[in-house]
Design an enzyme around this catalytic site. Structure first.
Site, mmCIF file in Angstrom:
data_model
loop_
_atom_site.group_PDB
_atom_site.id
_atom_site.type_symbol
_atom_site.label_atom_id
_atom_site.label_comp_id
_atom_site.label_asym_id
_atom_site.label_seq_id
_atom_site.Cartn_x
_atom_site.Cartn_y
_atom_site.Cartn_z
ATOM 1 N N ASP A 107 0.818 -1.215 0.000
ATOM 2 C CA ASP A 107 0.000 0.000 0.000
ATOM 3 C C ASP A 107 0.851 1.263 0.000
ATOM 4 O OD1 ASP A 107 0.992 -0.403 2.496
ATOM 5 O OD2 ASP A 107 -0.877 0.020 3.545
ATOM 6 N N LYS A 164 4.716 4.310 16.071
ATOM 7 C CA LYS A 164 3.764 5.404 16.341
ATOM 8 C C LYS A 164 4.026 6.147 17.661
ATOM 9 C CE LYS A 164 0.176 3.318 13.466
ATOM 10 N NZ LYS A 164 0.758 2.021 13.118
ATOM 11 N N ASP A 174 2.168 6.637 1.644
ATOM 12 C CA ASP A 174 1.414 5.513 2.201
ATOM 13 C C ASP A 174 -0.056 5.820 1.902
ATOM 14 O OD1 ASP A 174 -0.116 3.961 3.893
ATOM 15 O OD2 ASP A 174 0.687 4.831 5.727
HETATM 16 P P1 GTP Z 1 -5.325 -0.882 8.138
HETATM 17 O O1 GTP Z 1 -6.232 -1.953 8.657
HETATM 18 O O2 GTP Z 1 -6.073 0.299 7.614
HETATM 19 O O3 GTP Z 1 -4.223 -0.523 9.075
HETATM 20 O O4 GTP Z 1 -4.598 -1.441 6.793
HETATM 21 P P2 GTP Z 1 -3.824 -2.828 6.538
HETATM 22 O O5 GTP Z 1 -4.704 -3.972 6.862
HETATM 23 O O6 GTP Z 1 -3.352 -2.782 5.127
HETATM 24 O O7 GTP Z 1 -2.631 -2.793 7.554
HETATM 25 P P3 GTP Z 1 -1.207 -2.101 7.393
HETATM 26 O O8 GTP Z 1 -1.355 -0.851 6.580
HETATM 27 O O9 GTP Z 1 -0.572 -1.993 8.704
HETATM 28 O O10 GTP Z 1 -0.429 -3.207 6.551
HETATM 29 C C1 GTP Z 1 0.810 -2.964 5.935
HETATM 30 C C2 GTP Z 1 0.908 -3.893 4.716
HETATM 31 O O11 GTP Z 1 0.865 -5.259 5.154
HETATM 32 C C3 GTP Z 1 -0.248 -3.723 3.741
HETATM 33 O O12 GTP Z 1 0.272 -3.827 2.432
HETATM 34 C C4 GTP Z 1 -1.184 -4.874 4.084
HETATM 35 O O13 GTP Z 1 -1.898 -5.324 2.938
HETATM 36 C C5 GTP Z 1 -0.226 -5.949 4.577
HETATM 37 N N1 GTP Z 1 -0.798 -6.838 5.617
HETATM 38 C C6 GTP Z 1 -1.259 -6.503 6.861
HETATM 39 N N2 GTP Z 1 -1.676 -7.590 7.526
HETATM 40 C C7 GTP Z 1 -1.480 -8.660 6.679
HETATM 41 C C8 GTP Z 1 -1.726 -10.082 6.791
HETATM 42 O O14 GTP Z 1 -2.231 -10.615 7.788
HETATM 43 N N3 GTP Z 1 -1.401 -10.832 5.695
HETATM 44 C C9 GTP Z 1 -0.853 -10.288 4.564
HETATM 45 N N4 GTP Z 1 -0.564 -11.099 3.549
HETATM 46 N N5 GTP Z 1 -0.611 -8.976 4.433
HETATM 47 C C10 GTP Z 1 -0.916 -8.164 5.479
#
Ligand code: GTP
Length: 340
Positions: free
Chosen positions: A108, A159, A218
């Site tokens: 992302d 954070k 981001d």
């Molecule tokens: P928020 O719920 O809004 O915080 O977004 P998010 O679910 O994308 O979490 P975050 O931005 O912290 O995740 C950072 C990256 O890791 C993103 O590209 C997510 O798609 C990925 N990510 C987070 N959790 C997982 C997981 O359990 N499995 C996989 N495959 N990717 C994950």
């Protein structure tokens, strides 16, 4: 170099849009975010990637059935349960049989970071893992990474409270890992790379980080998603294929009344925009309808949603798929409309 792209998160901060569409499949100026990411990765020499999937995996697999995304060959590692970031890396690495130095990218993040330079730095420092860093004005919503002058990470502060960050350099979400990092990740359940693995590596003295001031964004919040679209419209994020006219982009299969005023607006396919509508820093997703006289600023209108005539939507409304806003509504603040 093998690479793992993390795209399995639920994207809770972009709800309700992410109830139906995983974050990386949301379009940026008409093109799914993941394609923009892969275009950039390809330009830095990444030709093969493992997509670490968890949430709504079929949306990716159905969209790219030939296992090619923007010229990059992909394999799909689908987690049986959410494993969080480190768990996902371990799962994908085992799935793909990775046993040498590899790249990890948060799916992302939009960035033009120089991956070759990051790899050279990683090799020259002898690190077990290397994080790319990006300078920001307010680091309080990111992982903050103070280092020695040589780049050895002293701590990993996730954070920090506003005004208390030890540096303005934050985790840019792009990493180089040695396979030994995988052994530090528990084989089952959720493990976070940011909260568990990086602090452990920092304590062991084997985590390094390299600042890079390349373009970086981001896209995880509605404000950042709007900013990402605007950056493409204004040429900050150089996407060669986008046909921007007068600072806005409209899909040829959309209908826009000639009296409508568009300022940094994105109008995706099959949208309808009525007479005297004003769209400013607004993103309309496919099939959205804006009725006569409505004003939409700093807001995202979901697929097939309808904004009634003479409504006023201001920073920052996120309208979910198929929602209807009654004519004459006035909405602003952090407004989310639409549920599961
Ligand atoms: P928020 O719920 O809004 O915080 O977004 P998010 O679910 O994308 O979490 P975050 O931005 O912290 O995740 C950072 C990256 O890791 C993103 O590209 C997510 O798609 C990925 N990510 C987070 N959790 C997982 C997981 O359990 N499995 C996989 N495959 N990717 C994950």
């Amino acid at each position: 170099m093998k690479s793992i792209i993390l795209v399995g998160g639920e994207g809770t901060r972009l709800r309700p849009l992410t109830y139906e569409t995983p974050k990386q499949m949301l379009p940026l100026v008409g093109v799914p975010m993941i394609e923009s990411l892969f275009e950039t990765l390809l330009s830095h020499g990444v030709t093969d990637a493992v997509l670490a999937l968890g949430y709504l995996p079929d949306r990716f697999i159905e969209a790219y059935p030939t296992n090619v995304i923007a010229g990059v060959r992909v394999t799909y590692a689908v987690e049986p349960e959410p494993l969080d970031t480190a768990g996902a890396i371990r799962f994908a690495a085992e799935f793909a049989g990775i046993d040498e130095t590899f790249l990890v990218v948060n799916g992302d993040v939009l960035t033009d970071l120089n991956i070759t330079k990051l790899l050279e730095f990683h090799r020259s420092s002898g690190a077990e893992a290397t994080i790319a860093l990006h300078p920001v004005e307010d680091p309080s919503r990111f992982g903050v990474v103070p280092t020695t002058p040589e780049g050895r990470v002293l701590a990993f502060v996730e954070k920090p409270p506003h005004g208390q960050a030890p540096t303005n350099l934050i985790n840019a979400g792009t990493y180089i890992f040695e396979p030994s990092v995988l052994e530090r990740i528990a084989p089952t359940g959720r493990v976070s790379v940011e909260r568990e693995i990086f602090p452990a590596l920092a304590a062991a003295g084997t985590l390094y980080a390299m600042p890079d001031d390349a373009y970086w964004l981001d896209t995880g919040t509605p404000q950042a998603y709007l900013r990402a679209n605007r950056d493409i419209l204004t040429g900050q994020d150089k996407r060669p294929s986008v046909n921007v006219v007068n600072g806005s982009w409209r899909h040829p299969l959309s209908t826009i009344d000639p009296s409508a005023v568009l300022v940094h607006a994105v109008v995706d396919r099959d949208c309808r925009v009525g007479a005297n509508v004003v769209l400013e820093d607004a993103v309309l997703l496919p099939g959205a309808v804006i009725e006569e006289g409505a004003v939409v600023r700093m807001s995202i209108i979901g697929p097939e949603a309808v904004v009634g005539s003479y409504s006023m939507l201001g920073a920052t409304c996120v309208v979910g798929a198929k929602e209807h806003i009654a004519p004459g509504s006035v909405l602003s603040g952090d407004v989310r409309l639409g549920g599961v």
